[in-house]
Design an enzyme around this catalytic site. Structure first.
Site, PDB file in Angstrom:
ATOM      1  N   ARG A   1       2.050   3.028   0.702  1.00 12.19           N
ATOM      2  CA  ARG A   1       1.206   1.874   0.714  1.00 12.19           C
ATOM      3  C   ARG A   1       0.872   1.453  -0.885  1.00 12.19           C
ATOM      4  NH1 ARG A   1       3.680   1.016   4.205  1.00 12.19           N
ATOM      5  NH2 ARG A   1       3.194   0.878   6.497  1.00 12.19           N
TER       6      ARG A   1
ATOM      7  N   GLU B   1       4.040   0.261  -2.174  1.00  9.90           N
ATOM      8  CA  GLU B   1       4.195  -1.196  -1.752  1.00  9.90           C
ATOM      9  C   GLU B   1       3.078  -2.145  -2.680  1.00  9.90           C
ATOM     10  OE1 GLU B   1       3.994  -3.517   2.699  1.00  9.90           O
ATOM     11  OE2 GLU B   1       2.273  -1.882   2.155  1.00  9.90           O
TER      12      GLU B   1
ATOM     13  N   SER C   1      -3.475   2.306 -19.603  1.00  9.06           N
ATOM     14  CA  SER C   1      -3.081   3.926 -19.967  1.00  9.06           C
ATOM     15  C   SER C   1      -3.596   4.611 -18.571  1.00  9.06           C
ATOM     16  CB  SER C   1      -4.247   4.546 -20.992  1.00  9.06           C
ATOM     17  OG  SER C   1      -4.091   5.680 -20.762  1.00  9.06           O
TER      18      SER C   1
END
Length: 150
Positions: free
Chosen positions: A91, A94, A117
């Site tokens: 996820r 995704e 960063s």
């Protein structure tokens, strides 16, 4: 059991934590760092100081070799596959696949040509109550680094 690499240390930590019924937050308190950073360190993604490694080692009954390996610079980003197969980790993949270009555009519009960063970075993960089902709240903060010309 002879400890010869960081993966073995991680596996030992995970099993010992389960056997002892310790939360990551409790281990983090003993180490003196956030639960997010401590968990990352104990899963092999951060280098601990001697003091931090000893504190974790004492709480988790780790052998001296494991405590020593916790103090070494790890090989970061060590997921077993390029595209994660674990549903929860997927996820996040995704999220980057769907919103990565949005993150990029908005960061560039706000800050200019640079990056966020992952080295100078903070994260806080909390549970957020919601009548429709509890939510996972993750706040990430990374230092902005401008690309330089030369």
């Amino acid at each position: 059991m002879s400890i010869t690499n960081r993966t073995q240390v991680t596996e030992l930590i995970v099993m010992t934590r389960i056997k002892k019924g310790l939360s990551w937050a409790k281990i983090a308190k003993a180490v003196g760092q956030s639960k997010e950073w401590t968990t990352a360190a104990l899963l092999g993604q951060m280098q601990m100081t001697k003091q931090q490694a000893k504190a974790a080692g004492k709480l988790l009954d780790l052998p001296a070799d494991a405590v020593l390996l916790l103090q070494q610079v790890p090989y970061k980003g060590s997921l077993p596959t390029a595209v994660p197969t674990d549903p929860l980790i997927y996820r996040f993949y995704e999220l980057v696949s769907v919103y990565g270009t949005t993150f990029k555009e908005l960061i560039h519009e706000e800050f200019g040509d640079g990056i966020m960063s992952a080295i100078d970075f903070k994260m806080d993960m909390t549970r957020e109550a919601d009548p429709k089902g509890d939510r996972v709240k993750i706040v990430m903060s990374g230092k902005y680094l401008q690309y330089k010309t030369y």
